[in-house]
Scaffold this motif. Sequence first.
Motif, mmCIF file in Angstrom:
data_model
loop_
_atom_site.group_PDB
_atom_site.id
_atom_site.type_symbol
_atom_site.label_atom_id
_atom_site.label_comp_id
_atom_site.label_asym_id
_atom_site.label_seq_id
_atom_site.Cartn_x
_atom_site.Cartn_y
_atom_site.Cartn_z
ATOM 1 N N ALA A 154 3.978 -4.381 -6.353
ATOM 2 C CA ALA A 154 2.881 -3.582 -6.888
ATOM 3 C C ALA A 154 2.297 -2.753 -5.749
ATOM 4 C CB ALA A 154 1.814 -4.473 -7.508
ATOM 5 N N VAL A 155 2.378 -1.438 -5.865
ATOM 6 C CA VAL A 155 1.962 -0.531 -4.797
ATOM 7 C C VAL A 155 0.600 0.062 -5.131
ATOM 8 C CG1 VAL A 155 2.567 1.508 -3.456
ATOM 9 C CG2 VAL A 155 4.381 0.002 -4.329
ATOM 10 N N GLN A 188 1.920 7.717 -7.939
ATOM 11 C CA GLN A 188 2.782 7.579 -9.112
ATOM 12 C C GLN A 188 2.519 6.245 -9.826
ATOM 13 O OE1 GLN A 188 6.803 7.997 -7.587
ATOM 14 N NE2 GLN A 188 6.268 9.806 -6.411
ATOM 15 N N PRO A 189 1.283 5.997 -10.279
ATOM 16 C CA PRO A 189 0.981 4.697 -10.897
ATOM 17 C C PRO A 189 1.671 4.541 -12.240
ATOM 18 C CG PRO A 189 -0.861 6.187 -11.205
ATOM 19 C CD PRO A 189 0.107 6.893 -10.291
ATOM 20 N N THR A 190 2.010 3.308 -12.546
ATOM 21 C CA THR A 190 2.652 2.975 -13.824
ATOM 22 C C THR A 190 1.879 1.912 -14.593
ATOM 23 O OG1 THR A 190 4.010 1.291 -12.727
ATOM 24 C CG2 THR A 190 4.953 3.511 -12.939
ATOM 25 N N HIS A 191 1.118 1.074 -13.886
ATOM 26 C CA HIS A 191 0.428 -0.057 -14.482
ATOM 27 C C HIS A 191 -1.016 -0.098 -13.975
ATOM 28 C CE1 HIS A 191 4.573 -1.073 -15.286
ATOM 29 N NE2 HIS A 191 4.210 -2.126 -15.996
ATOM 30 N N ALA A 192 -1.824 -0.942 -14.611
ATOM 31 C CA ALA A 192 -3.227 -1.055 -14.206
ATOM 32 C C ALA A 192 -3.768 -2.442 -14.527
ATOM 33 C CB ALA A 192 -4.075 0.012 -14.892
ATOM 34 N N VAL A 193 -4.877 -2.774 -13.851
ATOM 35 C CA VAL A 193 -5.589 -4.035 -14.066
ATOM 36 C C VAL A 193 -7.035 -3.699 -14.412
ATOM 37 C CG1 VAL A 193 -6.351 -6.208 -13.026
ATOM 38 C CG2 VAL A 193 -4.103 -5.252 -12.430
ATOM 39 N N PHE A 250 0.859 -1.183 0.000
ATOM 40 C CA PHE A 250 0.000 0.000 0.000
ATOM 41 C C PHE A 250 0.895 1.233 0.000
ATOM 42 C CE2 PHE A 250 -3.095 3.040 1.712
ATOM 43 C CZ PHE A 250 -4.259 2.660 1.056
ATOM 44 N N ASN A 251 0.389 2.294 -0.517
ATOM 45 C CA ASN A 251 1.102 3.552 -0.699
ATOM 46 C C ASN A 251 2.046 3.904 0.461
ATOM 47 O OD1 ASN A 251 1.875 6.153 -1.373
ATOM 48 N ND2 ASN A 251 -0.161 7.038 -1.095
ATOM 49 N N HIS A 252 3.346 4.008 0.144
ATOM 50 C CA HIS A 252 4.347 4.391 1.145
ATOM 51 C C HIS A 252 4.789 5.841 0.989
ATOM 52 C CE1 HIS A 252 6.430 3.021 -2.481
ATOM 53 N NE2 HIS A 252 7.350 3.912 -2.183
ATOM 54 N N HIS A 253 4.201 6.533 0.035
ATOM 55 C CA HIS A 253 4.591 7.915 -0.231
ATOM 56 C C HIS A 253 3.959 8.864 0.798
ATOM 57 C CE1 HIS A 253 6.458 6.768 -4.014
ATOM 58 N NE2 HIS A 253 5.372 6.063 -4.310
#
Length: 236
Positions: free
Chosen positions: A169-170, A175-180, A118-121
């Motif tokens: 997968a975060v 900052q997403p890079t991929h998707a489902v 899960f988001n660490h930012h």
Amino acid sequence: MADQLQPMVTDWTRALAVVAHPDDLEFGAAGAIAAWTAAGKEVAYLLLTRGEAGIDGMAPEEAAKVREAEQRVSAEIVGVSEVEFLDHRDGVIEYGPGLRRDIAHAIRRHRPELIVGFNHHDTFPGGKRNSPDHRHTGLALLDAIGDAGNRWIFPEPGLEPWGGVKYVAVAQSPQPTHAVDITDTLDLAIASIEAHAAYLEGIGIKDIRGPFTSIANGMGERFGNVPAITLELIVR
């Protein structure tokens, strides 16, 4: 126009999802997890707390029992039968060797190729400040992956090192890079959130279908305009 997101990689068999609280995965990744398990992937959950500080009107001792039970039901909805809880305290998870050790040991037990976190930012998409529990858990998870592969860091009898993690997968990353694509699993994703009934009632949410559908459609604007879950993919 924003760059289009890439399809999530599929060259993995086992995944371990590691988050701080019950409901983190449901709001962040359950639609994707449902798609993966439907395709024959193995997914297990590791939760660091039982979310006992999450319901203002319920004492922590009772909330821990209720939220653990709700999480197990929620996981079953998306095809996950293995749910493990640790005993870190909700709201005060601290980054450090103890947290890294607990996660590293879990990675060695489960031996996944994919880690879901899960988001660490510092912030969520949209700019809202992220919580300390999420940030500390996510950062410890990233470090524990390396720890798990080194037999001299956090040795434990009976647990062999595991250096086979290929991807992280975060979920809920800014900052997403991929998707489902979750067109076929949107209803399961919503049902998995609705399984957290006591928590939703405690935070005053009466309808999740409308808002979550809107969020999924928004995530999919950079992925062919289909309902989607976005992920930040880190290649190991």
